[in-house]
Design a protein around this motif. Structure first.
Motif, PDB file in Angstrom:
ATOM      1  N   LEU A 297      -2.456 -46.034  14.473  1.00 44.79           N
ATOM      2  CA  LEU A 297      -2.724 -45.319  13.362  1.00 44.79           C
ATOM      3  C   LEU A 297      -2.706 -46.290  12.041  1.00 44.79           C
ATOM      4  O   LEU A 297      -3.673 -46.177  11.334  1.00 44.79           O
ATOM      5  N   ALA A 298      -1.913 -47.054  11.979  1.00 47.64           N
ATOM      6  CA  ALA A 298      -1.840 -48.018  10.965  1.00 47.64           C
ATOM      7  C   ALA A 298      -3.227 -48.813  10.946  1.00 47.64           C
ATOM      8  O   ALA A 298      -3.700 -49.192  10.007  1.00 47.64           O
ATOM      9  N   LEU A 299      -3.663 -49.103  12.000  1.00 46.61           N
ATOM     10  CA  LEU A 299      -4.859 -50.096  12.414  1.00 46.61           C
ATOM     11  C   LEU A 299      -6.078 -49.287  11.931  1.00 46.61           C
ATOM     12  O   LEU A 299      -7.193 -49.889  11.391  1.00 46.61           O
ATOM     13  N   LEU A 300      -5.938 -48.039  11.902  1.00 49.89           N
ATOM     14  CA  LEU A 300      -7.040 -47.138  11.439  1.00 49.89           C
ATOM     15  C   LEU A 300      -6.963 -46.856   9.784  1.00 49.89           C
ATOM     16  O   LEU A 300      -7.833 -46.746   9.137  1.00 49.89           O
ATOM     17  N   ALA A 301      -5.718 -46.224   9.474  1.00 48.43           N
ATOM     18  CA  ALA A 301      -5.555 -45.943   8.212  1.00 48.43           C
ATOM     19  C   ALA A 301      -5.722 -46.643   7.237  1.00 48.43           C
ATOM     20  O   ALA A 301      -6.267 -46.243   6.206  1.00 48.43           O
ATOM     21  N   LYS A 302      -5.493 -47.878   7.348  1.00 41.62           N
ATOM     22  CA  LYS A 302      -5.647 -48.960   6.396  1.00 41.62           C
ATOM     23  C   LYS A 302      -7.193 -48.955   5.976  1.00 41.62           C
ATOM     24  O   LYS A 302      -7.337 -48.897   4.517  1.00 41.62           O
TER      25      LYS A 302
ATOM     26  N   GLY B  29       0.397 -51.671   3.382  1.00 42.95           N
ATOM     27  CA  GLY B  29      -0.400 -51.467   2.487  1.00 42.95           C
ATOM     28  C   GLY B  29      -1.041 -50.128   2.531  1.00 42.95           C
ATOM     29  O   GLY B  29      -2.041 -49.659   1.981  1.00 42.95           O
ATOM     30  N   ILE B  30      -0.335 -49.089   3.196  1.00 39.34           N
ATOM     31  CA  ILE B  30      -0.562 -47.814   3.738  1.00 39.34           C
ATOM     32  C   ILE B  30       0.029 -46.610   2.570  1.00 39.34           C
ATOM     33  O   ILE B  30       1.441 -46.857   2.776  1.00 39.34           O
ATOM     34  N   ALA B  31      -0.781 -45.859   1.941  1.00 35.34           N
ATOM     35  CA  ALA B  31       0.141 -44.831   1.077  1.00 35.34           C
ATOM     36  C   ALA B  31       0.578 -44.031   2.126  1.00 35.34           C
ATOM     37  O   ALA B  31      -0.108 -43.296   2.995  1.00 35.34           O
ATOM     38  N   THR B  32       1.997 -43.595   1.803  1.00 35.02           N
ATOM     39  CA  THR B  32       2.619 -43.064   2.769  1.00 35.02           C
ATOM     40  C   THR B  32       3.721 -41.926   2.266  1.00 35.02           C
ATOM     41  O   THR B  32       4.352 -42.530   1.200  1.00 35.02           O
TER      42      THR B  32
END
Length: 268
Positions: free
Chosen positions: A174-179, A212-215
């Protein structure tokens, strides 16, 4: 990045086709479009008990295979043309075999597999998971994204996180997609002990924020599936560890995958 889209060209697969193209565009990924001529359809005449009736079975099989080939080529050409008009790099693949086996073989050479929830064999009114999708979901070495029938552009994400190996892999995927997609992620951890749920949620929140993803971290007690499904909007990507056993009653992943209102990302 390589995104594998497996499609039979049915209306049920339309959402997956459009979402795979959109993801390929947003992520600058190569799109691999796969159509599988189901060997079981080609071999149907061999399995019929015709008794005293005699018909030229080899000719019948040849006509069936030609029809499936024509259908597959038309579907793949449509996807290739659409993708290339959008500036994508598209590779089309026409194969014969058992659909789930062929998809799993090509999944080894992809970073993400995109599927519809079912195919033509189940009809447009079918609301569950198709048998091919179910088998791929439980055995894919690569994360799988299941798309709803109607295309939705992703606007957010929900991560079900319980610190299991599959949940960790779902988080990393998910991190690879979300950013690059600019998705805000809500981490949902559920445990009968609220303190433990909070520890898990904080763990995932820390990792994602470092990317760097808003969480936002959310911790609950109760039924994990109920919380995940209540929080997902149709435009949210719901990510969680994949079910690995068949028809496990009470499995959170099993229930969520079958009842989600939007796209679902699973990792084993």
């Amino acid at each position: 990045m390589r995104i594998l889209l497996a499609t039979d060209g049915s209306p049920q697969a339309w959402g997956a086709e459009v979402l795979a193209e959109w993801l390929s565009y947003k992520l600058s990924a190569k799109l691999l479009a796969l159509f599988v001529r189901d060997v079981r359809l080609i071999r149907v005449p061999e399995l019929l008990d015709l008794g005293a009736l005699t018909i030229p079975l080899p000719v019948y099989r040849e006509e069936l295979e030609k029809a499936l080939t024509f259908k597959g080529e038309a579907i793949l050409e449509r996807i290739r043309k659409s993708g290339e008009e959008a500036g994508l790099q598209v590779e089309t693949l026409l194969e014969t075999g058992l659909p789930h086996e062929v998809i799993l073989r090509y999944a080894r050479m992809a970073d993400l597999v995109v599927l519809g929830r079912s195919g033509a064999a189940h009809g447009g009114s079918f609301a569950g998971l198709g048998s091919t999708v179910d088998r791929v979901l439980r055995a894919s070495p690569t994360p799988v994204l299941l798309a709803p029938v109607d295309y939705v552009e992703l606007e957010g994400a929900v991560l079900g996180y319980n610190a299991s190996e599959s949940a960790v892999r779902a988080m990393h995927t998910l991190a690879l997609l979300a950013k690059p997609l600019g998705l805000r992620v809500r981490v949902v951890s559920v445990h009968e002990d609220p303190v433990q749920a909070g520890v898990w949620a904080l763990e995932a929140e820390t990792y994602l924020k470092d990317q760097g993803i808003a969480t936002e971290a959310l911790a609950f007690a109760g039924d994990p599936a109920e919380h995940l499904l209540s929080l997902q909007e149709p435009s949210d990507l719901l990510a969680l560890g994949a079910p690995v056993r068949r028809l496990v009653l009470g499995s959170t992943a099993e229930y969520v995958v079958r009842h989600a209102v939007g796209p679902v990302l699973t990792a084993r």
